[in-house]
Design an enzyme around this catalytic site. Structure first.
Site, short mmCIF file in Angstrom:
data_model
loop_
_atom_site.label_atom_id
_atom_site.label_comp_id
_atom_site.label_asym_id
_atom_site.label_seq_id
_atom_site.Cartn_x
_atom_site.Cartn_y
_atom_site.Cartn_z
CG ASP A 138 -2.70 8.78 -2.75
OD1 ASP A 138 -2.35 8.73 -1.57
OD2 ASP A 138 -2.47 7.88 -3.57
CG HIS A 142 7.15 4.51 1.11
ND1 HIS A 142 7.35 5.25 -0.03
CD2 HIS A 142 5.83 4.53 1.32
CE1 HIS A 142 6.19 5.70 -0.46
NE2 HIS A 142 5.25 5.27 0.34
NE ARG A 148 2.27 5.19 8.04
CZ ARG A 148 2.52 5.53 6.77
NH1 ARG A 148 2.22 4.69 5.79
NH2 ARG A 148 3.04 6.69 6.47
CD GLU A 197 1.49 2.01 -0.47
OE1 GLU A 197 1.12 1.92 0.71
OE2 GLU A 197 2.10 2.99 -0.91
CG HIS A 240 -0.81 7.62 8.57
ND1 HIS A 240 -0.06 7.78 7.44
CD2 HIS A 240 -1.63 6.56 8.34
CE1 HIS A 240 -0.42 6.86 6.56
NE2 HIS A 240 -1.36 6.12 7.07
CG ASP A 250 4.80 2.42 4.39
OD1 ASP A 250 5.55 1.63 3.79
OD2 ASP A 250 3.93 3.12 3.80
CD GLU A 305 2.35 0.09 4.17
OE1 GLU A 305 1.88 0.38 5.31
OE2 GLU A 305 2.16 0.79 3.16
CG HIS A 345 -2.97 2.44 -0.37
ND1 HIS A 345 -2.70 2.85 -1.64
CD2 HIS A 345 -2.35 3.31 0.45
CE1 HIS A 345 -1.93 3.93 -1.61
NE2 HIS A 345 -1.71 4.23 -0.35
CE1 TYR A 350 5.27 7.58 2.38
CE2 TYR A 350 5.72 6.21 4.29
CZ TYR A 350 4.85 6.69 3.35
OH TYR A 350 3.55 6.32 3.38
CG ASN A 397 -0.64 10.86 -5.38
OD1 ASN A 397 -0.85 12.01 -5.78
ND2 ASN A 397 -0.15 10.59 -4.17
CD1 TRP A 411 10.05 9.45 -1.57
CD2 TRP A 411 8.05 8.70 -2.20
NE1 TRP A 411 9.12 10.02 -0.75
CE2 TRP A 411 7.87 9.56 -1.11
CE3 TRP A 411 6.93 8.07 -2.76
CZ2 TRP A 411 6.62 9.83 -0.56
CZ3 TRP A 411 5.69 8.34 -2.22
CH2 TRP A 411 5.53 9.24 -1.13
CD GLU A 458 -2.74 3.88 4.61
OE1 GLU A 458 -2.77 3.12 3.62
OE2 GLU A 458 -1.86 4.74 4.78
NE ARG A 479 -0.28 -1.19 2.70
CZ ARG A 479 -1.11 -0.20 3.07
NH1 ARG A 479 -2.13 -0.46 3.88
NH2 ARG A 479 -0.91 1.03 2.64
O1 LIG Z 1 0.97 3.46 3.14
C1 LIG Z 1 0.63 4.51 2.64
O2 LIG Z 1 -0.41 5.08 2.85
C2 LIG Z 1 1.62 5.18 1.72
O3 LIG Z 1 2.60 4.37 1.29
C3 LIG Z 1 1.03 6.24 0.88
O4 LIG Z 1 1.06 7.41 1.62
C4 LIG Z 1 1.68 6.48 -0.47
O5 LIG Z 1 2.92 7.07 -0.32
C5 LIG Z 1 0.80 7.29 -1.31
O6 LIG Z 1 -0.47 6.75 -1.32
C6 LIG Z 1 1.34 7.42 -2.73
O7 LIG Z 1 0.37 7.84 -3.60
MG LIG Z 2 2.53 2.48 2.24
#
Ligand SMILES: O=C(O)[C@@H](O)[C@@H](O)[C@H](O)[C@H](O)CO
Ligand SMILES: [Mg+2]
Length: 403
Positions: free
Chosen positions: A316, A212, A147, A262, A122, A210, A236, A312, A159, A37, A403, A339, A283
């Site tokens: 993407d 993040h 989630r 991930e 999600h 998550d 997560e 993950h 996020y 991504n 991020w 996921e 993950r």
């Molecule tokens: O847990 C997840 O799915 C995320 O953390 C993703 O959305 C992540 O932000 C993207 O895959 C980034 O490419």
């Molecule tokens: Mg994640």
């Protein structure tokens, strides 16, 4: 079974995807996901300029030898670009091997270990009420695990809060957009969110969250403790994991289960976390962690420490990755969860697939190979569009944050 052709297909049916297609002299072909991504073209070039010339003429059956050839042979080991390229080759070769055997890939891995693959969806909302509503919506759709992410009062963009309800697409701009962040606001808000969600959804649905990578270890410990009454399935990416030791501090303070991985690309990224039992779920996934060949090693190692898989599966990761992941999930003895973020209809049309969703579970299907194909003519109608993930800055002074 010699490799006679390999090519990279870049397309953007709703978002960017990079796909590798390998063809053999007996007419079989297989595909692998190579999407990284926001850095898509670097993997496309790595494959086209440096990997494909080395593949032509090799025996497609020698999946392990080709993996070692690309990993050791490059001299420059690991890294997301290299490992995503290796994963694409590996996935395409497993696809070909399974097609040559006339079997779905999970049979070659060792057969089914379960009846279906439990997935989590999600639920995103601007605030607590909207998130609760979304969680209940997912429950109604049959999801056993959900989630929950919500906007934080006082912060503009956070996020996990998407534009639509079933699709969440963070790579939303042709240059990185900027989000703001306040750890204090988030830490005050998130326990309230989960109190409301757990109350509304009842005890039986698995809840996930998550972080993040946004907290320091001690802040993550505070959140993990605060969330204990709502018994999460996992918390997560509580803190960045370059320093695997950081998770020890979180672990010492909370029984909330921890998931990470991930963005990992090799077994070395997970080694200390697993062997010191600092996490509960790993993950890593097919596309970013070196394909089925390496994922299998990570999972076997994790199994020794009762760490389970939780791959993950954001948008993407293309349907090609999802298809391969589901075969892996159906087999892997220490499976935890997968996921699942729905792709757009345009994406699904470009990548016809055998997998299906029913009552909270995905099933990879029984088509030979991993069961996912690419419609090249349709893909050509969606040219690549630059798209970046956002960056994050501290709200009070603009410091660049995770991020
Ligand atoms: O847990 C997840 O799915 C995320 O953390 C993703 O959305 C992540 O932000 C993207 O895959 C980034 O490419
Ligand atoms: Mg994640």
């Amino acid at each position: 079974m010699k490799i006679i052709d390999a090519k990279v297909i870049v397309c953007s049916p709703g978002r960017n995807f990079v796909t590798l297609k390998i063809t053999t002299d007996d007419g079989l072909s297989g595909i692998g996901d190579a999407t990284l991504n926001g850095r898509e073209l670097s993997v496309a070039s790595y494959l086209t300029d440096h990997v494909i010339p080395c593949l032509i003429g090799r025996d497609a059956h020698q999946v392990e030898d080709i993996w070692q050839y690309l990993y050791r042979g490059a001299y420059w080991r690991r890294g997301p670009v290299t490992m995503t390229a290796i994963a694409a080759v590996d996935t395409a070769l497993w696809d070909i091997k399974a097609k040559a055997a006339g079997m779905p890939l999970y049979q070659l891995l060792g057969g089914k270990s379960r009846t279906g693959v439990m997935v989590y969806g999600h639920a995103n909302g601007a605030g607590i009420d909207e998130t609760v509503e979304q969680v209940l919506h997912y429950k109604k759709l049959g999801y056993k695990a959900i989630r929950a992410q919500s906007g934080v009062p006082g912060l503009e963009k956070v996020y996990g809060v998407g534009r639509g309800t079933l699709f969440y697409e963070p790579a939303d701009s042709s240059l990185p957009s900027e989000h703001d962040w306040s750890t204090e606001r988030y830490l005050l808000h998130t326990p309230k969110l989960f109190a409301a969600v757990r109350e509304a959804v009842g005890p039986d649905v698995h809840l996930l969250h998550d972080v993040h990578h946004r907290l320091t270890p001690i802040e993550a410990a505070r959140l993990g403790k605060a969330l204990e009454p709502y018994h999460l399935f996992w918390m997560e990416d509580a803190t960045p994991a370059e320093n695997q030791e950081s998770f020890r501090l979180i672990r010492q303070h909370t029984t909330t289960p921890l998931a990470v991985g991930e963005i990992f690309n090799s077994i070395w990224d997970c080694k200390d976390l697993i062997q010191h039992q600092l996490i509960d779920y790993i993950r890593t996934t097919v596309v970013h962690a070196g394909g089925i060949t390496q994922l299998r090693r990570i999972a076997d190692f994790a199994g020794m420490y009762q760490v389970r898989t939780g791959s993950h599966g954001a948008t993407d990761l293309s349907p090609v990755c999802m298809g391969a992941a589901l075969h892996f999930d159906l087999w892997v003895p220490n499976f935890g969860i997968q996921e699942y973020m729905r792709h757009t209809d345009e994406t699904d049309a470009v990548f016809p697939h055998a997998y299906t969703f029913e009552d909270g579970f995905l099933h990879p299907g029984d088509a030979p190979g991993h069961g996912v194909d690419i419609d090249e003519a349709l893909a050509a109608r969606y040219p690549y569009k630059p798209a970046y993930l956002p960056v994050n800055r501290l709200a009070h002074d603009g410091t660049l944050w995770h991020w």
